[in-house]
Design an enzyme around this catalytic site. Sequence first.
Site, mmCIF file in Angstrom:
data_model
loop_
_atom_site.group_PDB
_atom_site.id
_atom_site.type_symbol
_atom_site.label_atom_id
_atom_site.label_comp_id
_atom_site.label_asym_id
_atom_site.label_seq_id
_atom_site.Cartn_x
_atom_site.Cartn_y
_atom_site.Cartn_z
ATOM 1 N N HIS A 191 -3.619 -5.243 -0.496
ATOM 2 C CA HIS A 191 -3.161 -5.577 1.021
ATOM 3 C C HIS A 191 -3.159 -7.327 0.712
ATOM 4 O O HIS A 191 -4.256 -7.982 0.892
ATOM 5 C CB HIS A 191 -4.137 -5.372 1.937
ATOM 6 N N CYS A 229 0.860 -1.056 -0.005
ATOM 7 C CA CYS A 229 -0.169 0.014 0.160
ATOM 8 C C CYS A 229 0.922 1.392 0.098
ATOM 9 O O CYS A 229 1.620 1.684 -0.921
ATOM 10 C CB CYS A 229 -0.962 0.077 1.233
ATOM 11 N N GLU A 271 -2.050 -8.827 2.985
ATOM 12 C CA GLU A 271 -2.716 -9.721 4.465
ATOM 13 C C GLU A 271 -4.020 -9.830 4.596
ATOM 14 O O GLU A 271 -4.578 -10.425 5.483
ATOM 15 C CB GLU A 271 -1.923 -8.924 5.476
#
Length: 216
Positions: free
Chosen positions: A196, A89, A198
């Site tokens: 992202h 990001c 994650e």
Amino acid sequence: MEVIGIIDYGSGNLHSVTKAFETVANEIKKEIQILRINDAIDITQCDRIVLPGVGTFNDCKIGIEEVQNLRFELEKKIIKEACPYLGICVGMQLLADKGFEIKETDGFGWIPGNVKKIPFQKNIKIPHMGWNTINFNKEHELLKNIKRDHNEMIAYFVHSYQFELESEDNLLGYCNYGSRITALVEKDNIIGCQFHPEKSQKVGLKFINNFVNWKP
């Protein structure tokens, strides 16, 4: 044992990113230590570096500059020693020459281009938030086993600014959101993702797995 450093500079989704890397480390047959870096000297121990980022370009840059010698040691490790780097990001956006969020701010200047606000268009909400399809325009080891049909994948995004690259040579993947949005950039030992991993469930963990095993 390999050490993966996740930079903690007071910004970023540290818990989720750390947890995702710990999950991958537990799944593969490789001894890995996940190290949260909040001191410049910690960088010297690392075999791979991850820079997450949540917030504004300017705030994230200030957070890095405020940790004594962090910027210097980071540049030495990534540029001079060619340590594999993953920016997530804003961690990807900081690779640019400049960012124009809130005010003009110098980035790292590692990949030519600037970070600017996603253009307003009718029926397009800003921030760009949610799942979107990423299209790939070249092969790369970090895309191993995650491509879907038609050379694409789906990942999770949250951002209002985009990386406008100077050269298409550094573009690895993009998505469409009113206009083309840079989703993945690459240069030598450096990878940046606007999405992202994650938060991107199984496909995100596969991407992290590929980074952990990447040998640029």
